[in-house]
Design an enzyme around this catalytic site. Structure first.
Site, PDB file in Angstrom:
ATOM      1  CD  GLU A   1      26.422  27.909  98.980  1.00  0.00           C
ATOM      2  OE1 GLU A   1      27.313  28.740  98.674  1.00  0.00           O
ATOM      3  OE2 GLU A   1      25.684  27.375  98.151  1.00  0.00           O
TER       4      GLU A   1
ATOM      5  CB  CYS B   1      24.019  23.958  93.989  1.00  0.00           C
ATOM      6  SG  CYS B   1      24.989  22.428  94.104  1.00  0.00           S
TER       7      CYS B   1
END
Length: 222
Positions: free
Chosen positions: A106, A2
């Site tokens: 992402e 992340c």
């Protein structure tokens, strides 16, 4: 992993959500492009067991670093190895925190190596809460409270874009992760259920750490 996320919940709403005492120096919200090394919101427990909503530097600094940049930037901690890693093992036992978000980004990659950002949020529209660990680094002029987001294998939804994702905690598990309800926190470090997440393509404008507006999370056509 992340590497970017968004947070839109007002500070007072976050304090109520977590039943936590808010600090006076909380980061500004909304922020649709939260980047590593900046101050982020985090909920931890103090010595008296009271939940505190405070600001922490996103980028965990182990106690042996001579400066915050003395080694790799540790923005994530892998769930599979966190208990054995010298940088994280004490924090995994004693200093866990909740990191609120509205969603995370992402990037997928095509055959030519071009990277395309995606935004993932909860299907129920509720705030997202990441499992985190924290550490106070005190070898500088002033103590620096730092944190990392715990990551795990991606579920099928996030796995279409990347093989890792943040550990997302449900409200019933917040107390256990914070150490309020005995042992068992390790069992929470797993992918979210397949029905928890939704994702869509967003503009590559998010690639710039100077971009912070709501247009960053708007869906675009593939």
């Amino acid at each position: 992993m992340c590497g970017r996320f968004a947070i839109t919940l007002p500070n007072d709403a976050m304090a109520r959500l977590f039943q936590a005492v808010p600090a006076n120096d909380l980061p500004d919200v909304p922020n649709y492009n939260v980047c590593p090394t900046t101050q982020i919101h985090a909920v931890s427990r103090d010595a008296d067991g009271q939940r505190r909503l405070g600001a922490m530097r996103w980028g965990f600094v182990p106690h042996w670093y001579k400066s915050p940049t003395d080694g790799p930037l540790l923005i994530n901690a892998r769930a599979e190895s966190i208990a054995g890693k010298p940088a994280f093992r004490a924090a995994a036992r004693e200093r866990r925190c909740l990191i609120p978000a509205s969603g995370f980004y992402e990037w997928s990659k095509d055959e030519q190596g071009n990277r395309y950002p995606w935004y993932f949020s909860r299907t129920d529209g509720a705030p997202m809460v990441f499992a985190g660990v924290w550490q106070v680094w005190d070898r500088g002029e002033a103590p620096l409270t730092t944190c990392a987001i715990v990551t795990c294998d991606a579920n099928k939804v996030a796995g279409k874009v990347h093989h890792r994702m943040p550990v997302i905690l449900e409200e019933a598990d917040w107390g256990k992760w914070l150490g309020e309800e005995g042992r068992g926190a390790a069992l929470l470090m797993k992918p979210a259920g397949e029905d928890v997440l939704r994702g869509h393509r967003v503009s590559r404008a998010v690639n710039s750490n100077r971009a912070h507006g709501p247009e960053l999370i708007e869906e675009i056509e593939d």
